[in-house]
Design a protein around this motif. Structure first.
Motif, PDB file in Angstrom:
ATOM      1  N   UNK A   2       0.832  -1.196   0.000  1.00 44.20           N
ATOM      2  CA  UNK A   2       0.000   0.000   0.000  1.00 44.20           C
ATOM      3  C   UNK A   2       0.872   1.253   0.000  1.00 44.20           C
ATOM      4  N   UNK A   3       0.376   2.274  -0.683  1.00 43.37           N
ATOM      5  CA  UNK A   3       1.077   3.555  -0.712  1.00 43.37           C
ATOM      6  C   UNK A   3       0.946   4.215   0.656  1.00 43.37           C
ATOM      7  N   UNK A   4       2.015   4.913   1.080  1.00 41.92           N
ATOM      8  CA  UNK A   4       1.982   5.569   2.386  1.00 41.92           C
ATOM      9  C   UNK A   4       1.099   6.813   2.366  1.00 41.92           C
ATOM     10  N   UNK A   5       1.004   7.464   1.218  1.00 42.41           N
ATOM     11  CA  UNK A   5       0.088   8.594   1.036  1.00 42.41           C
ATOM     12  C   UNK A   5      -0.745   8.305  -0.205  1.00 42.41           C
ATOM     13  N   UNK A   6      -1.962   8.815  -0.269  1.00 39.59           N
ATOM     14  CA  UNK A   6      -2.809   8.548  -1.434  1.00 39.59           C
ATOM     15  C   UNK A   6      -2.142   8.999  -2.735  1.00 39.59           C
ATOM     16  N   UNK A   7      -2.158   8.107  -3.700  1.00 38.27           N
ATOM     17  CA  UNK A   7      -1.573   8.413  -5.005  1.00 38.27           C
ATOM     18  C   UNK A   7      -2.474   9.367  -5.771  1.00 38.27           C
ATOM     19  N   UNK A   8      -1.885  10.068  -6.699  1.00 41.45           N
ATOM     20  CA  UNK A   8      -2.606  11.016  -7.560  1.00 41.45           C
ATOM     21  C   UNK A   8      -2.135  10.826  -8.997  1.00 41.45           C
ATOM     22  N   UNK A   9      -2.878  11.367  -9.928  1.00 35.31           N
ATOM     23  CA  UNK A   9      -2.481  11.428 -11.325  1.00 35.31           C
ATOM     24  C   UNK A   9      -2.220  10.066 -11.950  1.00 35.31           C
ATOM     25  N   UNK A  10      -1.214  10.037 -12.813  1.00 34.20           N
ATOM     26  CA  UNK A  10      -0.888   8.828 -13.567  1.00 34.20           C
ATOM     27  C   UNK A  10      -0.488   7.674 -12.650  1.00 34.20           C
ATOM     28  N   UNK A  38     -13.747   8.165  -2.077  1.00 36.77           N
ATOM     29  CA  UNK A  38     -12.616   9.083  -2.294  1.00 36.77           C
ATOM     30  C   UNK A  38     -11.685   8.545  -3.374  1.00 36.77           C
ATOM     31  N   UNK A  39     -11.477   7.232  -3.349  1.00 34.77           N
ATOM     32  CA  UNK A  39     -10.633   6.587  -4.359  1.00 34.77           C
ATOM     33  C   UNK A  39     -11.209   6.798  -5.756  1.00 34.77           C
ATOM     34  N   UNK A  40     -12.502   6.541  -5.919  1.00 38.45           N
ATOM     35  CA  UNK A  40     -13.123   6.702  -7.229  1.00 38.45           C
ATOM     36  C   UNK A  40     -13.128   8.164  -7.677  1.00 38.45           C
ATOM     37  N   UNK A  41     -13.337   9.072  -6.730  1.00 35.28           N
ATOM     38  CA  UNK A  41     -13.314  10.503  -7.063  1.00 35.28           C
ATOM     39  C   UNK A  41     -11.909  10.911  -7.529  1.00 35.28           C
ATOM     40  N   UNK A  42     -10.884  10.478  -6.810  1.00 33.55           N
ATOM     41  CA  UNK A  42      -9.504  10.800  -7.193  1.00 33.55           C
ATOM     42  C   UNK A  42      -9.149  10.151  -8.526  1.00 33.55           C
ATOM     43  N   UNK A  43      -9.643   8.948  -8.753  1.00 30.46           N
ATOM     44  CA  UNK A  43      -9.387   8.255 -10.017  1.00 30.46           C
ATOM     45  C   UNK A  43     -10.050   8.983 -11.177  1.00 30.46           C
ATOM     46  N   UNK A  44     -11.256   9.473 -10.976  1.00 27.29           N
ATOM     47  CA  UNK A  44     -11.940  10.249 -12.019  1.00 27.29           C
ATOM     48  C   UNK A  44     -11.168  11.526 -12.322  1.00 27.29           C
ATOM     49  N   UNK A  45     -10.714  12.223 -11.288  1.00 29.85           N
ATOM     50  CA  UNK A  45      -9.924  13.443 -11.487  1.00 29.85           C
ATOM     51  C   UNK A  45      -8.636  13.137 -12.249  1.00 29.85           C
ATOM     52  N   UNK A  46      -7.984  12.036 -11.890  1.00 33.92           N
ATOM     53  CA  UNK A  46      -6.734  11.660 -12.562  1.00 33.92           C
ATOM     54  C   UNK A  46      -6.981  11.362 -14.038  1.00 33.92           C
ATOM     55  N   UNK A  47      -8.051  10.639 -14.321  1.00 30.55           N
ATOM     56  CA  UNK A  47      -8.379  10.321 -15.713  1.00 30.55           C
ATOM     57  C   UNK A  47      -8.727  11.588 -16.491  1.00 30.55           C
ATOM     58  N   UNK A  48      -9.518  12.467 -15.883  1.00 33.57           N
ATOM     59  CA  UNK A  48      -9.877  13.728 -16.537  1.00 33.57           C
ATOM     60  C   UNK A  48      -8.640  14.556 -16.863  1.00 33.57           C
ATOM     61  N   UNK A  49      -7.659  14.529 -15.965  1.00 25.54           N
ATOM     62  CA  UNK A  49      -6.458  15.357 -16.164  1.00 25.54           C
ATOM     63  C   UNK A  49      -5.607  14.894 -17.344  1.00 25.54           C
ATOM     64  N   UNK A  50      -5.740  13.622 -17.736  1.00 22.81           N
ATOM     65  CA  UNK A  50      -4.959  13.135 -18.884  1.00 22.81           C
ATOM     66  C   UNK A  50      -5.838  12.884 -20.107  1.00 22.81           C
ATOM     67  N   UNK A  51      -7.111  13.257 -19.998  1.00 24.43           N
ATOM     68  CA  UNK A  51      -8.005  13.147 -21.147  1.00 24.43           C
ATOM     69  C   UNK A  51      -8.597  11.765 -21.368  1.00 24.43           C
ATOM     70  N   UNK A  52      -8.626  10.942 -20.331  1.00 22.14           N
ATOM     71  CA  UNK A  52      -9.234   9.617 -20.428  1.00 22.14           C
ATOM     72  C   UNK A  52     -10.621   9.699 -19.821  1.00 22.14           C
ATOM     73  N   UNK A  53     -11.607   9.222 -20.559  1.00 19.65           N
ATOM     74  CA  UNK A  53     -12.981   9.261 -20.068  1.00 19.65           C
ATOM     75  C   UNK A  53     -13.172   8.167 -19.029  1.00 19.65           C
TER      76      UNK A  53
END
Length: 82
Positions: A2-10, A38-53
């Motif tokens: 497990x990551x020590x802090x929540x992952x973001x982005x790619x 929170x995981x799904x929300x962060x995942x959606x934000x990460x996908x949006x930031x790279x242009x993945x629907x």
């Protein structure tokens, strides 16, 4: 692990896809999230930031299981044509 802090982005997308076959709970935990929402929300934000629907976690996992796009393969017909 497990990551020590929540992952973001790619990094979050990569971790979610790599652990997707174990289920959303495991993928969230290994990405550093205790809360699935929170995981799904962060995942959606990460996908949006790279242009993945992003439609759902399951759709993202299915996309990764289908393999990378093969694209166009440019190669000689025989090894003697190299």
């Amino acid at each position: 692990m497990a990551a020590s802090t929540p992952l973001k982005g790619a990094e979050l997308i990569d971790c979610a896809r790599a652990n997707g076959s174990f289920g959303i709970e495991v993928a969230a935990q290994r990405s550093g999230y205790d809360d699935i929402d929170q995981f799904q929300h962060a995942l959606k934000q990460a996908c949006d930031s790279i242009g993945v629907e992003f439609h759902s976690f399951d759709a993202l996992v299915k996309l990764s299981e289908s393999g990378p796009d093969q694209g166009v393969i440019i190669a000689p017909d025989t090894s003697s044509q190299l």
